[in-house]
Design a protein around this motif. Structure first.
Motif, mmCIF file in Angstrom:
data_model
loop_
_atom_site.group_PDB
_atom_site.id
_atom_site.type_symbol
_atom_site.label_atom_id
_atom_site.label_comp_id
_atom_site.label_asym_id
_atom_site.label_seq_id
_atom_site.Cartn_x
_atom_site.Cartn_y
_atom_site.Cartn_z
ATOM 1 N N MET A 58 13.059 35.701 -30.672
ATOM 2 C CA MET A 58 12.807 34.803 -29.550
ATOM 3 C C MET A 58 12.076 33.571 -30.070
ATOM 4 S SD MET A 58 13.985 36.975 -27.279
ATOM 5 C CE MET A 58 13.454 36.435 -25.652
ATOM 6 N N ALA A 59 12.516 32.382 -29.638
ATOM 7 C CA ALA A 59 11.885 31.146 -30.106
ATOM 8 C C ALA A 59 11.735 30.166 -28.954
ATOM 9 C CB ALA A 59 12.709 30.521 -31.228
ATOM 10 N N THR A 60 10.655 29.377 -29.003
ATOM 11 C CA THR A 60 10.409 28.357 -27.984
ATOM 12 C C THR A 60 9.884 27.086 -28.637
ATOM 13 O OG1 THR A 60 8.101 28.999 -27.591
ATOM 14 C CG2 THR A 60 9.783 30.125 -26.278
ATOM 15 N N PHE A 61 10.146 25.945 -27.996
ATOM 16 C CA PHE A 61 9.437 24.717 -28.372
ATOM 17 C C PHE A 61 9.183 23.908 -27.107
ATOM 18 C CE2 PHE A 61 13.777 22.734 -29.006
ATOM 19 C CZ PHE A 61 13.642 21.665 -28.124
ATOM 20 N N SER A 62 8.221 23.027 -27.183
ATOM 21 C CA SER A 62 7.925 22.125 -26.070
ATOM 22 C C SER A 62 7.577 20.747 -26.624
ATOM 23 C CB SER A 62 6.766 22.657 -25.223
ATOM 24 O OG SER A 62 5.578 22.757 -25.978
ATOM 25 N N GLY A 83 25.445 33.513 -32.163
ATOM 26 C CA GLY A 83 25.131 34.600 -31.244
ATOM 27 C C GLY A 83 23.899 34.378 -30.413
ATOM 28 N N ALA A 84 23.308 33.193 -30.482
ATOM 29 C CA ALA A 84 22.092 32.912 -29.716
ATOM 30 C C ALA A 84 22.435 32.445 -28.311
ATOM 31 C CB ALA A 84 21.244 31.855 -30.418
ATOM 32 N N PHE A 85 21.557 32.755 -27.413
ATOM 33 C CA PHE A 85 21.625 32.295 -26.025
ATOM 34 C C PHE A 85 20.405 31.419 -25.811
ATOM 35 C CE2 PHE A 85 20.698 32.744 -21.480
ATOM 36 C CZ PHE A 85 21.948 32.585 -20.906
ATOM 37 N N VAL A 86 20.606 30.158 -25.459
ATOM 38 C CA VAL A 86 19.512 29.188 -25.453
ATOM 39 C C VAL A 86 19.299 28.626 -24.055
ATOM 40 C CG1 VAL A 86 18.590 27.108 -26.528
ATOM 41 C CG2 VAL A 86 20.177 28.564 -27.818
ATOM 42 N N ALA A 87 18.101 28.827 -23.522
ATOM 43 C CA ALA A 87 17.722 28.241 -22.243
ATOM 44 C C ALA A 87 16.802 27.054 -22.498
ATOM 45 C CB ALA A 87 17.013 29.280 -21.371
ATOM 46 N N TRP A 88 17.031 25.969 -21.789
ATOM 47 C CA TRP A 88 16.229 24.777 -22.007
ATOM 48 C C TRP A 88 16.036 24.000 -20.710
ATOM 49 C CZ3 TRP A 88 19.107 20.293 -21.101
ATOM 50 C CH2 TRP A 88 20.501 20.444 -21.169
ATOM 51 N N VAL A 89 15.024 23.139 -20.698
ATOM 52 C CA VAL A 89 14.662 22.370 -19.511
ATOM 53 C C VAL A 89 14.428 20.918 -19.919
ATOM 54 C CG1 VAL A 89 12.977 22.051 -17.664
ATOM 55 C CG2 VAL A 89 13.570 24.369 -18.421
ATOM 56 N N ALA A 90 15.024 20.002 -19.168
ATOM 57 C CA ALA A 90 14.714 18.578 -19.288
ATOM 58 C C ALA A 90 14.229 18.123 -17.916
ATOM 59 C CB ALA A 90 15.940 17.780 -19.719
ATOM 60 N N SER A 111 13.133 27.272 -23.787
ATOM 61 C CA SER A 111 12.313 28.386 -23.310
ATOM 62 C C SER A 111 13.158 29.497 -22.704
ATOM 63 C CB SER A 111 11.308 27.869 -22.284
ATOM 64 O OG SER A 111 10.484 28.905 -21.805
ATOM 65 N N PRO A 112 13.655 30.402 -23.566
ATOM 66 C CA PRO A 112 13.600 30.413 -25.034
ATOM 67 C C PRO A 112 15.008 30.321 -25.607
ATOM 68 C CG PRO A 112 13.728 32.647 -24.253
ATOM 69 C CD PRO A 112 13.943 31.756 -23.045
ATOM 70 N N ALA A 113 15.063 30.393 -26.935
ATOM 71 C CA ALA A 113 16.305 30.751 -27.621
ATOM 72 C C ALA A 113 16.212 32.245 -27.912
ATOM 73 C CB ALA A 113 16.461 29.977 -28.920
ATOM 74 N N MET A 114 17.232 33.006 -27.548
ATOM 75 C CA MET A 114 17.257 34.447 -27.783
ATOM 76 C C MET A 114 18.351 34.743 -28.798
ATOM 77 S SD MET A 114 16.951 35.823 -23.854
ATOM 78 C CE MET A 114 16.728 34.614 -22.557
ATOM 79 N N GLY A 115 17.965 35.356 -29.891
ATOM 80 C CA GLY A 115 18.922 35.607 -30.963
ATOM 81 C C GLY A 115 19.108 37.077 -31.243
ATOM 82 N N PRO A 116 19.932 37.791 -30.465
ATOM 83 C CA PRO A 116 20.190 39.202 -30.779
ATOM 84 C C PRO A 116 20.950 39.329 -32.100
ATOM 85 C CG PRO A 116 21.663 38.429 -29.049
ATOM 86 C CD PRO A 116 20.675 37.333 -29.283
#
Length: 566
Positions: free
Chosen positions: A305-309, A338-345, A353-358
């Motif tokens: 799991m990864a996040t940035f702001s 294979g990552a699923f990435v959620a983001w906000v602008a 918030s976040p990138a999920m990498g199974p």
């Protein structure tokens, strides 16, 4: 002579009409509408009492949960407590009637206005049946059909388009159809391997936990309270494992459902295959009531799991959107890995918030995100970044926030094709900037085109998409006109900006605009004609109706909330 006979015939028709009207036998407005309280055709109290007996006392007369904020049930402490949690789906989850998306209550029984304001049912259902068995579902269908009452299928109520509520309706509340069964070795026409059979009311978090206990994973929603077998999977469904295993609809192996004639059927690739196909991405609440679903399960794996702001400090807006351009160009590599990435602008800045990498180790995910991090460094921006690897799926998923504020906005969105990012990123950034400098916009990034062919009815546009973009305008609880204006801003300005750069586009029907005029094409694509034929085959009389669902254009909600044929 012919003319005389014609005049005689017309006079006869007029006379019959006059007699019929006098004696009350002339077809009234209600003959083309669902019956509502106050109509002579609305069942009396004895009829409801008798019906309640057939469902073992599980008929619930609706009392809006915000009644504690209004006379005569006003309780200041309870009202304050409700207001503090009103914005979370869990608040409405426990209710058999409260819509998670507040505007679909039609601003009735608003907890944020004065206690002397009337608490009315408005857009709430009149009754619900807490269905815990197939027989309860069948009895409710029979009663609604016999009495011409609007019928709503409600699961967890986690719905942005108002399909889990309806004025003057009876709801089949499937939330408590709770069952979980492990099938260690499922053998089907196109799949052999582990599977899990879930009852209709099983939420994503429950399915994740059960799968984890058995060394497995299942495709489910981002929000923990989304019911796996409800409108989520029936509408397509994306989530943390989508870039690795596809849409939720791609996982469906079998479905048990009760049709409009009250019959329990099993839909498989060899029996009622057309119904299985329709329920695998063609939308919920319109073909049949799903009571259980069997889905593929996969061997558990590690996840990072990864996040940035990157926050807007008042002087760095240009830099933020330059970073956004790099980030968007970075998304295909992330999704393909294979990552699923959620983001906000949004006006406050840019978040991942976040990138999920199974199946992706920390070092690998860090490397995939590095181009965006380097861009922020090159532009001398202050940002935060973190990544953590977990040994299996559930601990990683549980590291996310436990409460999801998803009820506080009007929302709608569209799917963004990969080709747009690859060929004209500046145009996309320009549109996102136009929207996100006014209000919040979010994206969920995936690749669901890795494991075809796809024998499901989900909009084919999914397979060419890189992310779903959703825009939101805040709900104003003290000025309903501003809430409506915010929704109209989405419909008339914000989404058309996206449409301009995505001609002949598509939308995820669970995160779309309920006011969309051409929903048939946008939500269902080339599958709509076939879906409509299946709808007519299994529900000729349109017992099931939901906003923007297949066949819904044959009916319209009147200004008083009554549902009538058009």
């Amino acid at each position: 002579m012919v003319r005389r006979r014609t005049l005689f015939f017309l006079s006869f028709i007029v006379l019959v009409a006059a007699i019929a009207r006098k004696h009350g036998n002339w077809p009234s407005r209600t003959s083309q509408c669902r019956t509502i309280p106050g109509d002579t055709s609305w069942p009396d109290s004895k009829a409801f009492d008798d019906f309640n007996k057939t469902v073992n006392g599980r008929l619930i007369s609706t009392v809006p949960i915000a009644s504690v904020c209004h006379q005569p049930d006003f309780d200041q402490a309870q009202c304050d407590a409700l207001r503090n949690v009103w914005f979370f789906p869990e608040t409405h989850l426990e209710s058999s009637s409260s819509p998670m998306a507040y505007p679909f209550s039609n601003n009735s029984c608003n907890p944020f206005v004065g206690s002397d304001t009337a608490c009315t049912l408005g857009g709430h259902v009149v009754y619900s049946v807490n269905a815990t068995s197939v027989e309860h579902v069948q009895a409710t269908i029979k009663f609604a059909r016999k009495n011409n009452i609007r019928l709503v299928v409600r699961n967890t109520g986690h719905d942005y388009l108002g399909r889990s509520t309806g004025a003057y309706a009876i709801a089949i509340w499937t939330r408590h159809l709770k069952s979980l069964e492990l099938i260690s070795e499922y053998h089907g026409t196109s799949y052999d391997g582990p599977a899990i059979r879930v009852g209709a009311g099983i939420e994503s978090q429950e399915a994740y936990a059960f799968a984890e206990q058995n060394g497995l994973m299942v495709v489910g929603g981002n929000c923990p309270t989304v019911a796996l077998a409800g409108g989520y999977s029936q509408g397509g469904g994306h989530g943390p494992l989508s870039s690795r295993h596809g849409l939720a609809a791609d996982q469906i192996l079998e479905i048990e459902a009760v049709t409009a004639n009250g019959r329990l059927v099993k839909a498989t690739p060899t029996s009622n295959a057309d119904l299985l196909w329709a329920l695998s991405g063609g939308g919920g609440g319109t073909y049949a009531v799903v009571v259980s679903m069997t889905v593929k399960a996969f061997t558990n794996t590690h996840i990072t799991m990864a996040t940035f702001s990157l926050m807007n400090n008042g002087t760095n807006a240009d830099a933020i959107y330059e970073v956004l351009g790099t980030f968007l160009q970075n998304l295909p590599a992330l999704a393909d890995a294979g990552a699923f990435v959620a983001w906000v602008a949004a006006p406050f800045g840019l978040l991942m918030s976040p990138a999920m990498g199974p199946g992706i180790h920390k070092e690998e995910l860090d490397l995939l995100i590095k181009p965006t991090l380097d861009k922020m460094s090159d532009l001398k921006q202050e940002f935060s970044y973190s990544s953590t690897e977990y040994s299996s799926f559930l601990p990683g998923y549980d590291s996310l926030t436990s409460t999801w504020n998803v009820s506080d906005y009007n929302v709608a969105g569209r799917l963004i094709p990969r080709s747009l990012v690859e060929e004209d990123t500046p145009a996309l950034v320009e549109v996102i900037r136009y929207i996100s400098e006014q209000t919040i916009s979010t994206g969920v990034t995936f690749n669901v085109n890795q494991s075809g062919p796809y024998n499901v009815s989900a909009n084919p546009y999914w397979r060419k998409s890189l992310f779903g973009m959703v825009v939101g305008t805040p709900i104003n609880y003290t000025d309903y006109s501003k809430t409506i204006a915010g929704q109209d801003l989405i419909t008339n300005d914000l989404l058309p900006r996206i449409a301009e750069i995505t001609p002949n586009g598509g939308a995820y029907l669970n995160e779309a605009d309920f006011q969309q005029p051409d929903f048939q094409t946008l939500f269902f694509g080339e599958n709509y004609k076939r879906l409509l034929a299946i709808k007519r085959r299994y529900d000729q009389d349109d017992l099931f109706w939901a906003r923007t669902a297949v066949g819904s254009e044959r009916w319209s909600e009147q200004s008083d909330g009554r549902l009538c044929r058009v």
